[in-house]
Scaffold this active site. Structure first.
Site, PDB file in Angstrom:
ATOM      1  N   LYS A 192       0.885  -1.173   0.000  1.00  0.00           N
ATOM      2  CA  LYS A 192       0.000   0.000   0.000  1.00  0.00           C
ATOM      3  C   LYS A 192       0.920   1.220   0.000  1.00  0.00           C
ATOM      4  O   LYS A 192       1.444   1.610   1.039  1.00  0.00           O
ATOM      5  CB  LYS A 192      -0.863  -0.047   1.269  1.00  0.00           C
ATOM      6  N   GLU A 267       9.564   1.731  10.617  1.00  0.00           N
ATOM      7  CA  GLU A 267      10.611   2.735  10.387  1.00  0.00           C
ATOM      8  C   GLU A 267       9.922   4.082  10.524  1.00  0.00           C
ATOM      9  O   GLU A 267       9.150   4.476   9.654  1.00  0.00           O
ATOM     10  CB  GLU A 267      11.198   2.577   8.978  1.00  0.00           C
ATOM     11  N   CYS A 301      13.502  11.139   6.863  1.00  0.00           N
ATOM     12  CA  CYS A 301      13.349  10.675   8.235  1.00  0.00           C
ATOM     13  C   CYS A 301      14.615  10.963   9.034  1.00  0.00           C
ATOM     14  O   CYS A 301      14.573  11.205  10.224  1.00  0.00           O
ATOM     15  CB  CYS A 301      13.052   9.190   8.241  1.00  0.00           C
ATOM     16  N   GLU A 402       8.975  16.183  15.189  1.00  0.00           N
ATOM     17  CA  GLU A 402       9.443  16.093  13.804  1.00  0.00           C
ATOM     18  C   GLU A 402       8.627  17.044  12.921  1.00  0.00           C
ATOM     19  O   GLU A 402       7.406  16.968  12.900  1.00  0.00           O
ATOM     20  CB  GLU A 402       9.270  14.659  13.295  1.00  0.00           C
TER      21      GLU A 402
HETATM   22  P1  NAD Z   1       2.256   8.691   7.168  1.00  0.00           P
HETATM   23  O1  NAD Z   1       2.493   7.961   8.428  1.00  0.00           O
HETATM   24  O2  NAD Z   1       1.244   9.755   7.134  1.00  0.00           O
HETATM   25  O3  NAD Z   1       1.852   7.671   6.003  1.00  0.00           O
HETATM   26  C1  NAD Z   1       2.661   6.558   5.677  1.00  0.00           C
HETATM   27  C2  NAD Z   1       1.792   5.492   5.042  1.00  0.00           C
HETATM   28  O4  NAD Z   1       0.905   4.962   6.020  1.00  0.00           O
HETATM   29  C3  NAD Z   1       0.908   5.990   3.899  1.00  0.00           C
HETATM   30  O5  NAD Z   1       0.871   5.007   2.887  1.00  0.00           O
HETATM   31  C4  NAD Z   1      -0.444   6.141   4.571  1.00  0.00           C
HETATM   32  O6  NAD Z   1      -1.528   6.044   3.674  1.00  0.00           O
HETATM   33  C5  NAD Z   1      -0.427   4.970   5.529  1.00  0.00           C
HETATM   34  N1  NAD Z   1      -1.316   5.094   6.695  1.00  0.00           N
HETATM   35  C6  NAD Z   1      -1.675   6.212   7.363  1.00  0.00           C
HETATM   36  N2  NAD Z   1      -2.476   5.886   8.414  1.00  0.00           N
HETATM   37  C7  NAD Z   1      -2.590   4.545   8.417  1.00  0.00           C
HETATM   38  C8  NAD Z   1      -3.275   3.608   9.257  1.00  0.00           C
HETATM   39  N3  NAD Z   1      -3.995   3.994  10.322  1.00  0.00           N
HETATM   40  N4  NAD Z   1      -3.174   2.295   8.981  1.00  0.00           N
HETATM   41  C9  NAD Z   1      -2.445   1.869   7.928  1.00  0.00           C
HETATM   42  N5  NAD Z   1      -1.803   2.701   7.085  1.00  0.00           N
HETATM   43  C10 NAD Z   1      -1.864   4.027   7.328  1.00  0.00           C
HETATM   44  O7  NAD Z   1       3.695   9.225   6.719  1.00  0.00           O
HETATM   45  P2  NAD Z   1       4.052  10.171   5.492  1.00  0.00           P
HETATM   46  O8  NAD Z   1       3.571  11.545   5.810  1.00  0.00           O
HETATM   47  O9  NAD Z   1       3.647   9.537   4.221  1.00  0.00           O
HETATM   48  O10 NAD Z   1       5.660  10.135   5.561  1.00  0.00           O
HETATM   49  C11 NAD Z   1       6.398  10.940   6.392  1.00  0.00           C
HETATM   50  C12 NAD Z   1       6.792  10.196   7.647  1.00  0.00           C
HETATM   51  O11 NAD Z   1       7.514   9.015   7.315  1.00  0.00           O
HETATM   52  C13 NAD Z   1       7.723  10.999   8.524  1.00  0.00           C
HETATM   53  O12 NAD Z   1       7.321  10.925   9.859  1.00  0.00           O
HETATM   54  C14 NAD Z   1       9.078  10.318   8.348  1.00  0.00           C
HETATM   55  O13 NAD Z   1       9.964  10.462   9.410  1.00  0.00           O
HETATM   56  C15 NAD Z   1       8.684   8.910   8.139  1.00  0.00           C
HETATM   57  N6  NAD Z   1       9.742   8.190   7.426  1.00  0.00           N
HETATM   58  C16 NAD Z   1      10.527   7.303   8.125  1.00  0.00           C
HETATM   59  C17 NAD Z   1      11.588   6.666   7.474  1.00  0.00           C
HETATM   60  C18 NAD Z   1      12.473   5.681   8.187  1.00  0.00           C
HETATM   61  O14 NAD Z   1      13.122   4.882   7.507  1.00  0.00           O
HETATM   62  N7  NAD Z   1      12.546   5.693   9.501  1.00  0.00           N
HETATM   63  C19 NAD Z   1      11.832   6.944   6.140  1.00  0.00           C
HETATM   64  C20 NAD Z   1      11.019   7.865   5.489  1.00  0.00           C
HETATM   65  C21 NAD Z   1       9.969   8.469   6.139  1.00  0.00           C
END
Ligand code: NAD
Length: 509
Positions: A192, A267, A301, A402
């Site tokens: 997804k 992550e 991230c 963040e």
């Molecule tokens: P997000 O958490 O809003 O969304 C990530 C994914 O999760 C999307 O596909 C979203 O549709 C899905 N999602 C959201 N709510 C959900 C739920 N309740 N159940 C299942 N799926 C759900 O994150 P974002 O805004 O897309 O990305 C930014 C974030 O990602 C930042 O916090 C960043 O730090 C983190 N990130 C972490 C790493 C790492 O390797 N640690 C790498 C890149 C980004």
């Protein structure tokens, strides 16, 4: 052909200029069960350029059933690991041949620089070569056994159906970190992707089809987190969740997975310190600080969003940092002249601007930027000026939460112990940078930092060869390196007794 309805979704079978993508379930390209669509917008223009299917629980169920069938039967379940490895190698070759196209899709979806996305695409084949090579080297063990006369061995077996959920900031890179080890280990996948950046994954999956992957092994369901992500986590046939994203969604997913004792890797976010000591080479450290927070408009991230700066160089360093950052060019992410592109979504733009307002209200001193960027080559895009706040204390929200944008918080320190205490005083623990010419510092301080990755005189270095992941609230589990393959395997202990000889059935044997 599609038109948009007022809620931002597109209706199928009506004329329109937007490119329509389909999702991939059980080897078929399909629309969503509901027939609804989602727009995907270009952050540089602020305008929609494509539509993706708005999946729901029915689509997730079809995809998971397909992945489960492929796991328990069919060619994948019986394929020799060497042949799995060859298929992965083939995908790597196809990515190399299609890098330009994949990078263009990512830039259109998330506004990151073409030069950055193309670099990532050219690097992706390494994951397929590394894990493709590992597929037939997943060896069991034969530990010595104290059970007289018995043969004992340990085997490592795939877990089953993996549900992968990914964010928008480096869509393919972060998804490939899951795909390559999961498939090398023999699992099947339902992915997804982020609703804001799904198109490059759909293009990647075409390459799996070309490479000859059996149907059902890899499936993609596009849509919103609540409508597709949640049902994926909750589906009883999904055995393991691999998530990258924010802590809010990460916590919900962890809780939902716990109800079924599902294996998870998370992550998550960071508030990483970039520590500059008084003995650092100033020019290199300035570039390192910029690369940590203004590259990718701070949307990584591992962003070095807290600059811990030694008091002896505080003013000179900041003057030079402001001077170099001020020269950064904002504009078209496709232009090789551009240094800083837009932020990826309208929501993200608002969130970053809100944090700027908050930092000012908390008493931080804005010494550069601090506004939405407009004019010049920024057009209607979602740009934020690279922003530096001095006089930040580690208790302020701007130092603890963040932001995921081009906002740097500068915190002064006097001693090494103070720097380490400040660096570790955060709920996160993803990464940390140290800038020093002192060998003793370089050798002793990494051990004292509570972070999954530590760089000395470098920042934003990752590799398929090295584990990546977070301490504390930055996550659970590791991606990349040998460690990642074991994240997708279950250990099984087997005891074979050639001569059954149970003396007392009521005691432990
Ligand atoms: P997000 O958490 O809003 O969304 C990530 C994914 O999760 C999307 O596909 C979203 O549709 C899905 N999602 C959201 N709510 C959900 C739920 N309740 N159940 C299942 N799926 C759900 O994150 P974002 O805004 O897309 O990305 C930014 C974030 O990602 C930042 O916090 C960043 O730090 C983190 N990130 C972490 C790493 C790492 O390797 N640690 C790498 C890149 C980004």
């Amino acid at each position: 052909m599609h038109t948009m309805s007022p809620d931002g979704t597109a209706q199928a079978n009506a004329p329109d200029q937007l490119q329509a993508f389909r999702m991939y379930i059980d080897g078929e390209w399909c629309e969503s069960a509901s027939g609804r669509w989602l727009e995907t917008k270009n952050p540089y223009t602020g305008k929609a350029w494509a539509v993706i299917p708005r999946g729901n629980a029915d689509d997730v169920d079809r995809a998971v059933q397909a992945a489960n069938r492929a796991f328990v039967g069919g060619p994948w379940a019986t394929m020799h690991p060497s042949d799995r490895g060859l298929l992965l190698h083939r995908v790597g070759d196809l990515i190399a041949a299609n890098a330009e196209r994949l990078a263009e899709l990512e830039v259109r979806d998330n506004g990151k620089l073409k030069v950055e996305m193309l670099g990532q695409m050219k690097y992706l084949p390494r994951w397929f070569q590394y894990y493709g090579g590992l597929a037939d080297k997943i060896e069991g063990r034969m530990p010595p056994t104290d059970k007289k006369g018995m043969l004992h061995y340990v085997s490592y077996e795939p877990i089953g159906v993996v549900g992968a959920i990914t964010p928008w900031n480096s869509p393919l890179l972060l998804t490939v970190w899951k795909i390559a080890p999961a498939l090398a280990a023999g699992n099947t996948l339902v992915i997804k992707p982020s609703e804001f950046a799904s198109t490059s994954l759909l293009a990647l999956v075409e390459l799996f089809e070309q490479a000859g992957f059996p149907k059902g092994v890899i499936n993609v369901v596009t849509g919103l987190g609540a409508e597709t992500g949640e049902p994926l986590v909750e589906h009883p046939f999904v055995d393991r969740i691999a998530f990258t994203g924010g802590n809010l969604a990460g916590r919900k997913i962890y809780e939902a997975a716990a109800r079924q004792f599902k294996r998870v890797s998370l992550e998550l976010g960071g508030k990483s310190p970039n520590i500059v000591f008084g003995d650092a080479g100033i020019e290199d450290a300035v570039k390192g600080v910029i690369s940590g927070i203004f590259a990718a408009s701070g949307q990584t991230c591992m962003a070095g969003s807290r600059l811990l700066l030694h008091s002896s160089i505080h003013d000179t360093f900041l003057a030079r940092l402001v001077e170099v950052t001020r020269a950064a060019r904002l504009g078209d992410p496709n232009s090789p002249e551009t240094d800083v592109g837009p932020v990826a979504t309208e929501q993200q733009l608002q969130k970053v601007l809100d944090y700027i307002t908050l930092a000012k209200a908390e008493g931080a001193r804005c010494i550069l930027g601090g506004r939405r960027a407009s004019g010049g080559d920024c057009g209607d895009g979602w740009f934020v000026e690279p922003t530096i706040f001095a006089d930040v204390t580690n208790g302020m929200r701007i130092a603890r939460e963040e932001v995921f944008g081009p906002i740097l918080s500068v915190i002064k320190f006097d001693t090494d112990d103070e720097a380490i205490a400040l660096a570790n005083d955060t709920p996160f623990g993803l990464a940390a940078g140290l800038w020093t010419t002192d060998l003793a510092r370089a050798m002793t301080l990494p051990k004292r930092l509570r972070a999954g990755t530590v760089w000395v005189n470098a920042y934003r270095v990752v590799s398929y060869l090295s584990p990546f992941g977070g301490f504390k609230e930055s996550g659970i589990g590791r991606e990349n390196g040998i460690e990642a393959i074991y994240e997708y395997l279950e250990a099984k202990s087997v005891f074979i007794n050639p001569k059954p000889s149970i003396s007392n059935p009521f005691t432990l044997q």
